[in-house]
Structure formats: structure tokens, C-alpha cells
Design a protein around this motif. Structure first.
Motif, PDB file in Angstrom:
ATOM      1  N   TYR A 293      45.802  44.891  46.167  1.00 34.50           N
ATOM      2  CA  TYR A 293      44.379  45.092  45.918  1.00 34.50           C
ATOM      3  C   TYR A 293      44.194  46.168  44.849  1.00 34.50           C
ATOM      4  CZ  TYR A 293      43.017  42.098  49.758  1.00 34.50           C
ATOM      5  OH  TYR A 293      42.798  41.011  50.567  1.00 34.50           O
ATOM      6  N   TYR A 294      43.357  45.840  43.877  1.00 35.13           N
ATOM      7  CA  TYR A 294      43.099  46.726  42.756  1.00 35.13           C
ATOM      8  C   TYR A 294      41.631  47.125  42.711  1.00 35.13           C
ATOM      9  CZ  TYR A 294      47.559  45.044  40.900  1.00 35.13           C
ATOM     10  OH  TYR A 294      48.878  44.718  40.736  1.00 35.13           O
ATOM     11  N   CYS A 295      41.433  48.365  42.346  1.00 36.11           N
ATOM     12  CA  CYS A 295      40.103  48.903  42.109  1.00 36.11           C
ATOM     13  C   CYS A 295      39.866  48.892  40.596  1.00 36.11           C
ATOM     14  CB  CYS A 295      40.079  50.329  42.662  1.00 36.11           C
ATOM     15  SG  CYS A 295      38.667  51.302  42.255  1.00 36.11           S
ATOM     16  N   ALA A 296      38.615  48.628  40.178  1.00 37.46           N
ATOM     17  CA  ALA A 296      38.297  48.589  38.759  1.00 37.46           C
ATOM     18  C   ALA A 296      36.927  49.213  38.517  1.00 37.46           C
ATOM     19  CB  ALA A 296      38.312  47.146  38.260  1.00 37.46           C
ATOM     20  N   ALA A 297      36.713  49.689  37.287  1.00 42.93           N
ATOM     21  CA  ALA A 297      35.454  50.342  36.932  1.00 42.93           C
ATOM     22  C   ALA A 297      34.987  49.908  35.557  1.00 42.93           C
ATOM     23  CB  ALA A 297      35.629  51.860  36.966  1.00 42.93           C
ATOM     24  N   ARG A 298      33.689  49.828  35.410  1.00 40.45           N
ATOM     25  CA  ARG A 298      33.076  49.565  34.118  1.00 40.45           C
ATOM     26  C   ARG A 298      31.797  50.401  34.029  1.00 40.45           C
ATOM     27  NH1 ARG A 298      30.988  44.997  31.993  1.00 40.45           N
ATOM     28  NH2 ARG A 298      29.248  46.321  31.328  1.00 40.45           N
ATOM     29  N   PRO A 299      31.412  50.829  32.825  1.00 39.20           N
ATOM     30  CA  PRO A 299      30.188  51.630  32.719  1.00 39.20           C
ATOM     31  C   PRO A 299      28.942  50.803  33.018  1.00 39.20           C
ATOM     32  CG  PRO A 299      31.562  51.870  30.772  1.00 39.20           C
ATOM     33  CD  PRO A 299      32.104  50.711  31.546  1.00 39.20           C
ATOM     34  N   TYR A 300      28.069  51.373  33.808  1.00 38.73           N
ATOM     35  CA  TYR A 300      26.761  50.781  34.122  1.00 38.73           C
ATOM     36  C   TYR A 300      26.875  49.316  34.470  1.00 38.73           C
ATOM     37  CZ  TYR A 300      24.852  55.226  32.716  1.00 38.73           C
ATOM     38  OH  TYR A 300      24.574  56.559  32.660  1.00 38.73           O
ATOM     39  N   GLY A 301      26.069  48.460  33.878  1.00 35.85           N
ATOM     40  CA  GLY A 301      26.083  47.040  34.189  1.00 35.85           C
ATOM     41  C   GLY A 301      24.729  46.561  34.666  1.00 35.85           C
ATOM     42  N   LEU A 302      24.495  45.282  34.455  1.00 30.74           N
ATOM     43  CA  LEU A 302      23.262  44.631  34.888  1.00 30.74           C
ATOM     44  C   LEU A 302      23.404  44.220  36.354  1.00 30.74           C
ATOM     45  CD1 LEU A 302      22.779  42.356  31.752  1.00 30.74           C
ATOM     46  CD2 LEU A 302      21.709  44.576  32.216  1.00 30.74           C
ATOM     47  N   ALA A 303      22.359  43.618  36.882  1.00 30.05           N
ATOM     48  CA  ALA A 303      22.373  43.165  38.275  1.00 30.05           C
ATOM     49  C   ALA A 303      23.045  41.801  38.360  1.00 30.05           C
ATOM     50  CB  ALA A 303      20.966  43.108  38.820  1.00 30.05           C
ATOM     51  N   ARG A 304      24.348  41.796  38.168  1.00 32.89           N
ATOM     52  CA  ARG A 304      25.138  40.585  38.369  1.00 32.89           C
ATOM     53  C   ARG A 304      26.503  40.974  38.892  1.00 32.89           C
ATOM     54  NH1 ARG A 304      28.916  39.173  34.596  1.00 32.89           N
ATOM     55  NH2 ARG A 304      28.911  40.172  32.561  1.00 32.89           N
ATOM     56  N   SER A 305      27.304  39.984  39.239  1.00 34.92           N
ATOM     57  CA  SER A 305      28.484  40.255  40.047  1.00 34.92           C
ATOM     58  C   SER A 305      29.643  40.889  39.285  1.00 34.92           C
ATOM     59  CB  SER A 305      28.966  38.968  40.710  1.00 34.92           C
ATOM     60  OG  SER A 305      29.310  38.019  39.728  1.00 34.92           O
ATOM     61  N   TYR A 306      29.766  40.672  37.978  1.00 38.80           N
ATOM     62  CA  TYR A 306      30.935  41.155  37.229  1.00 38.80           C
ATOM     63  C   TYR A 306      32.211  40.768  37.973  1.00 38.80           C
ATOM     64  CZ  TYR A 306      27.668  43.575  34.276  1.00 38.80           C
ATOM     65  OH  TYR A 306      26.653  43.854  33.420  1.00 38.80           O
ATOM     66  N   ASP A 307      32.460  39.478  38.078  1.00 44.93           N
ATOM     67  CA  ASP A 307      33.556  38.952  38.876  1.00 44.93           C
ATOM     68  C   ASP A 307      34.760  38.511  38.044  1.00 44.93           C
ATOM     69  OD1 ASP A 307      31.960  35.712  39.556  1.00 44.93           O
ATOM     70  OD2 ASP A 307      32.395  36.782  37.696  1.00 44.93           O
ATOM     71  N   ARG A 308      34.821  38.929  36.804  1.00 38.33           N
ATOM     72  CA  ARG A 308      35.976  38.613  35.963  1.00 38.33           C
ATOM     73  C   ARG A 308      36.743  39.887  35.622  1.00 38.33           C
ATOM     74  NH1 ARG A 308      33.144  35.713  31.066  1.00 38.33           N
ATOM     75  NH2 ARG A 308      32.041  37.701  31.232  1.00 38.33           N
ATOM     76  N   SER A 309      38.054  39.767  35.531  1.00 38.71           N
ATOM     77  CA  SER A 309      38.881  40.931  35.231  1.00 38.71           C
ATOM     78  C   SER A 309      38.469  41.596  33.932  1.00 38.71           C
ATOM     79  CB  SER A 309      40.349  40.521  35.148  1.00 38.71           C
ATOM     80  OG  SER A 309      40.828  40.061  36.389  1.00 38.71           O
ATOM     81  N   ASN A 310      38.139  40.811  32.918  1.00 38.60           N
ATOM     82  CA  ASN A 310      37.820  41.414  31.617  1.00 38.60           C
ATOM     83  C   ASN A 310      36.426  42.002  31.567  1.00 38.60           C
ATOM     84  OD1 ASN A 310      36.330  39.106  31.431  1.00 38.60           O
ATOM     85  ND2 ASN A 310      37.517  38.189  29.778  1.00 38.60           N
TER      86      ASN A 310
END
Length: 126
Positions: free
Chosen positions: A94-111
Motif C-alpha cells: 500500500y502506497y500513500c500519495a500526495a498532490r497539491p490542492y485539486g478539484l472535487a473529483r477522485s484523482y484515481d490515477r497514479s499520474n
């Protein structure tokens, strides 16, 4: 630069529970959308759950919905994944990931994510 360190993995029997933690440093944690992914050898990394930077949107894959819960504690710079009713098919790194901010959507892709932890092994025995 954000550093992420996962912990809490281990061996558990089917039906059991584990709580994974991901501690972040080096950035403003409250401004990051956080995700959990998992991967088995020879397979693609799979989305598990994400939580928006504001904490007001949670998303889950169909395979874990109703069993796993993602949460965050901005004061502790930590995101959690509570895993209940574990199944052998939940076995993975299991991996944890982070991205700055983001809209109200799932962000379900690694990239979708800029930063990744090293992973923690979860093994569920039958």
C-alpha cells in the motif's frame, strides 16, 4: 518537496482490521489532496481511496467501499486508511500519495500525484 512515510502494515487474518498511517513532511499538508493506492507484483498500481485537501470529499474504489475509511489529521500531518473486514485479495503493498490542492473529483490515477511514499506491505491470510 514532500516526503511521505507509510506505517501500519502487517499480517492479519481474513475478517480482521488494520490501520495504515502516512506521515508527511516538507510541505503544507493541509494543501495536499492525499491518496492511497496498492500494488501486487506484476500488476498495475490500483487506486484505493483519496481525500481532498479540504477534507470535504472522500472517494473509494468499488472493491473497498464500505470496508475502508480514509481520513486525515492536518494537525498531525497524517493521512490514515482504516481497513476493516479484510480479504485475502486486499493483500498488496500500500502506497500513500500526495498532490497539491485539486478539484472535487477522485484523482484515481497514479499520474495524478506528484509525491509517493515507499509503501507498506499488507498481507491477509485466509
Amino acid at each position: 518537496q514532500v516526503q511521505l512515510v507509510e506505517s501500519g502494515g502487517g499480517l492479519v487474518q481474513a475478517g480482521g482490521s488494520l490501520r495504515l498511517s502516512c506521515a508527511a513532511s516538507g510541505g503544507t499538508f493541509s494543501s495536499y489532496t492525499m491518496g492511497w493506492f496498492r500494488q501486487n507484483p506484476g500488476k498495475q498500481r490500483e487506486f484505493v481511496a483519496s481525500i481532498r485537501w479540504s477534507g470535504d470529499r472522500l472517494y473509494y474504489s468499488d472493491s473497498v467501499k464500505g470496508r475502508f475509511t480514509i481520513s486525515r489529521d492536518n494537525a498531525m500531518n497524517t493521512v490514515y486508511l482504516q481497513m476493516n473486514s479484510l480479504k485475502p485479495e486486499d493483500t498488496a503493498v500500500y502506497y500513500c500519495a500526495a498532490r497539491p490542492y485539486g478539484l472535487a473529483r477522485s484523482y484515481d490515477r497514479s499520474n495524478d500525484y506528484n509525491y509517493w511514499g515507499q509503501g507498506t506491505q499488507v498481507t491477509v491470510s485466509s
